[in-house]
Write an enzyme that holds these catalytic residues in place. Structure first.
Site, PDB file in Angstrom:
ATOM      1  N   PRO A  14       0.841  -1.198   0.000  1.00 58.12           N
ATOM      2  CA  PRO A  14       0.000   0.000   0.000  1.00 58.12           C
ATOM      3  C   PRO A  14       0.874   1.245   0.000  1.00 58.12           C
ATOM      4  CG  PRO A  14       0.030  -1.008   2.189  1.00 58.12           C
ATOM      5  CD  PRO A  14       0.753  -1.941   1.274  1.00 58.12           C
ATOM      6  N   VAL A  16       0.259   5.526  -0.331  1.00 60.77           N
ATOM      7  CA  VAL A  16      -0.596   6.685  -0.546  1.00 60.77           C
ATOM      8  C   VAL A  16      -0.199   7.385  -1.844  1.00 60.77           C
ATOM      9  CG1 VAL A  16      -1.093   9.016   0.323  1.00 60.77           C
ATOM     10  CG2 VAL A  16      -1.224   7.062   1.850  1.00 60.77           C
ATOM     11  N   GLU A  39      -3.723   3.608   1.366  1.00 62.58           N
ATOM     12  CA  GLU A  39      -4.610   3.640   2.533  1.00 62.58           C
ATOM     13  C   GLU A  39      -5.761   4.612   2.264  1.00 62.58           C
ATOM     14  OE1 GLU A  39      -4.124   4.508   7.247  1.00 62.58           O
ATOM     15  OE2 GLU A  39      -3.507   6.082   5.887  1.00 62.58           O
ATOM     16  N   CYS A 113       1.107   2.936  10.127  1.00 65.43           N
ATOM     17  CA  CYS A 113       1.421   4.305   9.693  1.00 65.43           C
ATOM     18  C   CYS A 113       1.877   5.159  10.875  1.00 65.43           C
ATOM     19  CB  CYS A 113       0.204   4.931   9.021  1.00 65.43           C
ATOM     20  SG  CYS A 113       0.587   6.580   8.389  1.00 65.43           S
ATOM     21  N   GLY A 213      11.931  -4.412   2.661  1.00 68.84           N
ATOM     22  CA  GLY A 213      13.174  -4.870   2.039  1.00 68.84           C
ATOM     23  C   GLY A 213      13.669  -4.050   0.853  1.00 68.84           C
ATOM     24  N   ALA A 238       7.336  -1.921  -1.608  1.00 70.55           N
ATOM     25  CA  ALA A 238       6.849  -0.548  -1.779  1.00 70.55           C
ATOM     26  C   ALA A 238       7.823   0.272  -2.620  1.00 70.55           C
ATOM     27  CB  ALA A 238       6.607   0.108  -0.414  1.00 70.55           C
TER      28      ALA A 238
END
Ligand code: FNR
Length: 336
Positions: A14, A16, A39, A113, A213, A238
């Site tokens: 996820p 933003v 999110e 978060c 990672g 991410a």
């Protein structure tokens, strides 16, 4: 129960503003098995109404007050998309889940978060210090929705405290848990505590999704090395994917310009907002924004101007004309 299995999967994390529909579809094309949305805050979702958008072939959740698209999805990702909710309230979370459960594959609760906005609202990492509330949210969802429920956490300094928390969360019946191996205070430059993820994996029976990672993931084979380091079932990526989404390709990464072209086509196809599109491309270009092309890109304001830099102006114009002819453009996705 409908839904996905979280074992042995490659997952888009996820993010933003980054995890909007074009990026999720791109990640799936490149080889991701599961894609998380950015999110989305519960009360924001609860102000939306569901609309099928025949022009774009999407399902849109549109803010009733200002008409913006809070969440846009389509059939292609229906069995792969996990919506991450920011919440501190079981009833609100359930109402959101009920609103969207038929259009998606899974629900995730953000418990990691560290931003002030989340912490002040009792959301995100605040839930790590309120296990009863966290359990109430998860239990309510697990009992009442048709699709799998998961959560994403950060770790504590202490392994035993972390394992204790994960056992509590796992006892609610969640389908998997994603673990970012940093504490709430730690930033990306701090090493990820892979050993902590491994310890968690050894102590619970649900799939553990290793996250954090990106600093060690530069090519496809690094993903498996990270998974093994963490002894985890699956890997969630991410920042590396934000920079070049083709990290999910087993054949190897594509040139950045080719990735941007692939991305822009989806942005055009799904009428992504110029703002969001620009933000995502900026995150791919990084220091290349300093080059002459990068500087030209930064001046762009419309989707067509952005597309022109990658020789897609005609593609963009044609699609937009087609959509205009079919009716008013599907409302744009506007991210916070
Ligand atoms: C994030 N992260 C994040 N996490 C989350 O649970 N919900 C979110 O909406 C976001 N948003 C977000 C935006 C951006 C731009 C970044 C870079 C990160 C955190 C992310 O999912 C992940 O946990 C961390 O980035 C660590 O994983 P990597 O980057 O090492 O793969």
């Amino acid at each position: 129960m409908r839904g996905i299995n979280y074992d042995n999967k490659l997952i888009l994390a996820p993010m933003v503003r980054v995890g909007t529909l074009p990026m999720r579809l791109l990640a799936l094309d490149y080889g991701a098995d599961i894609v998380y949305t950015e999110e989305l805050i519960d009360w924001k979702f609860l102000k939306t109404v569901r609309r099928e958008n025949d022009i774009l072939g999407t399902v849109d959740f549109i803010d009733k007050s200002d008409g913006t698209v809070v969440f846009r999805t389509c059939n292609r990702e229906k069995d792969k998309v996990v919506v991450q909710i920011g919440t501190c309230d079981a009833n609100r979370a359930l109402k959101v889940a009920k609103l969207i459960e038929d259009d998606i594959a899974g629900i995730d609760i953000n418990m990691g978060c560290p931003k002030e906005f989340s912490l002040k609202g009792g959301m995100g990492a605040a839930l790590l210090r309120d296990p009863e509330k966290a359990k109430e949210i998860l239990t309510t969802l697990v009992k009442n929705v048709k699709i799998p429920v998961t959560c994403k956490i950060r770790v504590f300094e202490n392994v035993d405290d972390t394992i204790w928390l994960v056992k509590q969360l796992a006892s609610t019946g969640i389908a998997a848990i994603a673990v970012h191996g940093r504490t709430k205070q730690e930033r990306p430059q701090h090493p990820n505590r892979n050993y902590m993820i491994k310890a968690i994996r050894e102590n619970v029976n649900i799939p553990v999704i290793a996250n954090g990672g990106s600093r060690q993931i530069e090519k496809y084979s690094d993903i498996e090395a990270f998974r093994q380091d963490c002894g985890a079932s699956s890997v969630m990526i991410a920042r590396t994917a934000q920079g070049n989404c083709s990290i999910f390709r087993s054949e190897g990464m594509k040139e950045l310009d080719d990735v941007i072209v692939d991305y822009l086509k989806y942005a055009v196809d799904y009428d992504n907002s110029p703002n969001n599109t620009k933000y995502c491309v900026q995150n791919m270009l990084k220091e290349l924004q300093e080059t002459p092309t990068g500087k030209k890109f930064l001046e762009c304001q419309t989707l067509e101007q952005i597309c022109a830099i990658w020789n897609l102006a005609q593609y963009c114009r044609k699609k937009q004309l087609e959509y205009n002819e079919k009716g008013i453009l599907g409302r744009r996705q506007i991210s916070p």
